[in-house]
Design an enzyme around this catalytic site. Structure first.
Site, PDB file in Angstrom:
ATOM      1  N   ASP A   1       0.843  -1.194   0.000  1.00 32.79           N
ATOM      2  CA  ASP A   1       0.000   0.000   0.000  1.00 32.79           C
ATOM      3  C   ASP A   1       0.882   1.251   0.000  1.00 32.79           C
ATOM      4  OD1 ASP A   1      -1.655   2.180   0.704  1.00 32.79           O
ATOM      5  OD2 ASP A   1      -3.058   0.874   1.745  1.00 32.79           O
TER       6      ASP A   1
ATOM      7  N   ASP B   1      -1.964   6.058 -12.324  1.00 33.38           N
ATOM      8  CA  ASP B   1      -0.645   5.744 -11.802  1.00 33.38           C
ATOM      9  C   ASP B   1      -0.734   4.830 -10.577  1.00 33.38           C
ATOM     10  OD1 ASP B   1       2.294   6.403 -11.728  1.00 33.38           O
ATOM     11  OD2 ASP B   1       1.745   7.189  -9.758  1.00 33.38           O
TER      12      ASP B   1
ATOM     13  N   GLU C   1      -1.288   1.689 -14.697  1.00 35.40           N
ATOM     14  CA  GLU C   1       0.054   1.169 -14.475  1.00 35.40           C
ATOM     15  C   GLU C   1       0.035   0.246 -13.260  1.00 35.40           C
ATOM     16  OE1 GLU C   1       4.401   2.590 -12.856  1.00 35.40           O
ATOM     17  OE2 GLU C   1       2.495   3.165 -11.970  1.00 35.40           O
TER      18      GLU C   1
ATOM     19  N   SER D   1      14.203 -19.892 -33.494  1.00 35.35           N
ATOM     20  CA  SER D   1      14.548 -19.153 -32.284  1.00 35.35           C
ATOM     21  C   SER D   1      15.320 -17.868 -32.563  1.00 35.35           C
ATOM     22  CB  SER D   1      15.363 -20.036 -31.340  1.00 35.35           C
ATOM     23  OG  SER D   1      16.604 -20.389 -31.922  1.00 35.35           O
TER      24      SER D   1
ATOM     25  N   HIS E   1      -0.550  -0.109  -5.703  1.00 32.37           N
ATOM     26  CA  HIS E   1      -0.451   0.443  -4.352  1.00 32.37           C
ATOM     27  C   HIS E   1      -1.777   1.019  -3.848  1.00 32.37           C
ATOM     28  CE1 HIS E   1       3.888   0.204  -4.999  1.00 32.37           C
ATOM     29  NE2 HIS E   1       3.683   0.812  -6.146  1.00 32.37           N
TER      30      HIS E   1
ATOM     31  N   ASP F   1       0.775   8.589   2.519  1.00 37.05           N
ATOM     32  CA  ASP F   1      -0.057   7.633   1.788  1.00 37.05           C
ATOM     33  C   ASP F   1      -1.533   7.980   1.964  1.00 37.05           C
ATOM     34  OD1 ASP F   1      -0.132   5.008   0.350  1.00 37.05           O
ATOM     35  OD2 ASP F   1      -1.318   4.443   2.096  1.00 37.05           O
TER      36      ASP F   1
ATOM     37  N   GLY G   1      21.408 -13.277 -29.624  1.00 35.69           N
ATOM     38  CA  GLY G   1      21.836 -14.586 -30.093  1.00 35.69           C
ATOM     39  C   GLY G   1      21.436 -15.732 -29.189  1.00 35.69           C
TER      40      GLY G   1
END
Length: 484
Positions: free
Chosen positions: A193, A230, A260, A401, A234, A199, A298
């Site tokens: 959170d 955003d 997000e 691949s 949280h 907060d 690669g």
């Protein structure tokens, strides 16, 4: 129509309060590139004034209108310039997504004394000491705004916790008396959170009412078409879904929304989307797949590039991206895609049928600063081809691949031979140098010459069965389209 979103900022946009004017001036060019929507950065005053990117939220109502935090303008400009930028985008036929940052506040006007419990930062469900009195920055009175638009004043009861005790100058984590962390957040650190600053207690009734009032005011003032939300991991899913529903009710608009939720875990993304399916999410797992492929040249199995990604599991809810402001070097979530692979990465999100791609402005135009980013070679071409050619049936050739490819059959031409498509695209991506691969583009293209729009390869002629052997060079990307 192939929709295309542009993230219209990066972390190191110049702090000259000129960004809104640049966006307005650029609107027609963006439309010509096929951009159908622009995500604008947080427009409200942050604790850092003109230097704040917008995520250190101070006053949600101050869009560059009041003398607060050392300036009237924000990093991006004034309120009028912001509204003019939105008008310019709308006039160019581009939708606007506004960034909402509701999880935390910073830069308070005064401190208060509260009783709080010290919490273990590594396990937020565990106390590490008895309750104590601490001095916290939780009083937000916005004297520069003087109650314009809202007379709501924030005090400690509007928040759940903080990471700083002013009295003892201690860094830590405290949970305020009578408060609990929201249980519907990410389980990292036991409970994620708390993120930063103070907060916000989002489900506190008076806070919820104020955020609904603000959101309605903001959307009506800006005329925005949608939202980017955003820090969803949280905030608690209960709040997010309830607030978003209220925004749609209050404005009477559809409000396309992308959130997000920063996690590698596809299951967590799908859980948050849930059965409501009222908001899309950024495809973070795909970003990390692109990053791994770029740094494992690669050795990465390109056949699995879309494995365990949101665009593969639930394409209508996936906003795909290569990079964003948080993945830039020097940021807390830095995870840049290697430069050699960026053109291929953009081909993978722009020239395929699944997902809603988001182009990063720094990759389009470049950006300076401590960690500069150069424009991605060929990105403008890829964007234009998404709008003009990447249509119709998709055929994948993900059977090697080190070398993959696909084609889009295109749409029928209104001119010339009946049924012969004038659009379509064929793409090869190689991580092991020059190579050849046969792709099927559709029998309707038989006899056509397809030229290389990106990658510097020789043109090919499509066989009667709609097949052709396409080539790719050492750069790793080749894109072919029907010759005009």
């Amino acid at each position: 129509m192939n929709g295309m979103l542009l993230q219209g900022f990066s972390w190191h946009v110049p702090a000259d309060s000129g960004h809104w004017e640049r966006i307005a001036a650029d609107a027609k060019r963006l439309a010509s590139l096929g951009v159908t929507a622009v995500w604008l950065p947080p427009a409200y005053k942050g604790q850092g004034g003109v230097n704040d990117v917008g995520y250190g939220v101070y006053d949600l109502y101050d869009l560059g209108e009041f003398d607060q935090q050392g300036s009237v303008a924000t990093k991006y400009g004034t309120k009028e310039q912001y509204l003019q930028a939105i008008r310019a985008l709308h006039e160019a036929g581009i939708h606007v997504l506004v960034d909402t940052v509701l999880n935390h506040k910073m830069g308070a006007d005064a401190t208060e004394w509260v009783t709080a419990t010290p919490i273990d930062p590594a396990d937020r469900n565990q106390a590490i000491g008895p309750e104590e009195r601490i001095e916290v920055w939780t009083r937000f009175d916005f004297p520069g705004r003087a109650d314009a638009y809202s007379d709501f004043h924030w005090d400690w009861t509007c928040f759940q916790g903080t990471d700083w005790d002013e009295a003892t100058q201690r860094q830590g984590l405290w949970l305020f008396e009578g408060k609990q962390w929201n249980s519907q957040v990410d389980s990292e650190y036991g409970n994620f959170d708390y993120l930063m600053g103070v907060d916000v207690h989002l489900t506190e009734p008076k806070v919820m009412d104020e955020l609904v009032h603000w959101g309605t005011w903001y959307l009506n003032t800006s005329g925005a078409d949608g939202l980017r939300m955003d820090a969803l991991k949280h905030m608690g899913r209960d709040f997010t879904m309830a607030w978003l529903e209220k925004m749609r009710e209050e404005t009477g608009r559809e409000l396309f929304t992308v959130g997000e939720f920063w996690t590698h875990d596809l299951a967590e993304l799908r859980k948050f989307i849930g059965e409501d399916r009222t908001l899309a999410l950024f495809d973070v797992p795909l970003h990390f797949a692109l990053q791994r492929a770029s740094w494992s040249r690669g050795e990465y199995d390109l056949r699995a590039i879309f494995a365990d990604t949101l665009v593969d599991a639930d394409p209508t809810m996936a906003v795909t991206f290569v990079e964003n402001h948080d993945t830039q070097e020097g940021q807390s979530l830095q995870s840049p895609v290697a430069e050699w692979f960026r053109p291929a990465a953009y081909a993978l999100i722009l020239l395929r049928e699944a997902g809603y791609p988001c182009v990063f402005q720094a990759d389009l135009d470049g950006v300076g600063g401590e960690h500069p980013i150069a424009p991605v070679p060929g990105l403008e071409t890829l964007m234009r081809l998404r709008a003009s050619h990447a249509h119709g049936i998709q055929r994948d050739a993900f059977d090697d691949s080190e070398l993959i490819g696909w084609s889009r059959e295109g749409l029928s031409s209104e001119e010339g031979e009946e049924g012969a498509p004038s659009t379509g695209v064929a793409v090869l991506i190689s991580q092991s140098g020059a190579a050849v691969k046969t792709l099927e583009v559709g029998a309707c293209h038989a006899g056509q010459v397809w030229e290389c729009a990106l990658g510097g390869q020789e043109s090919v002629i499509i066989n009667e069965d709609g097949m052709a052997a396409f080539t790719v060079g050492d750069e790793g990307l080749a894109v072919f389209i029907p010759k005009a």
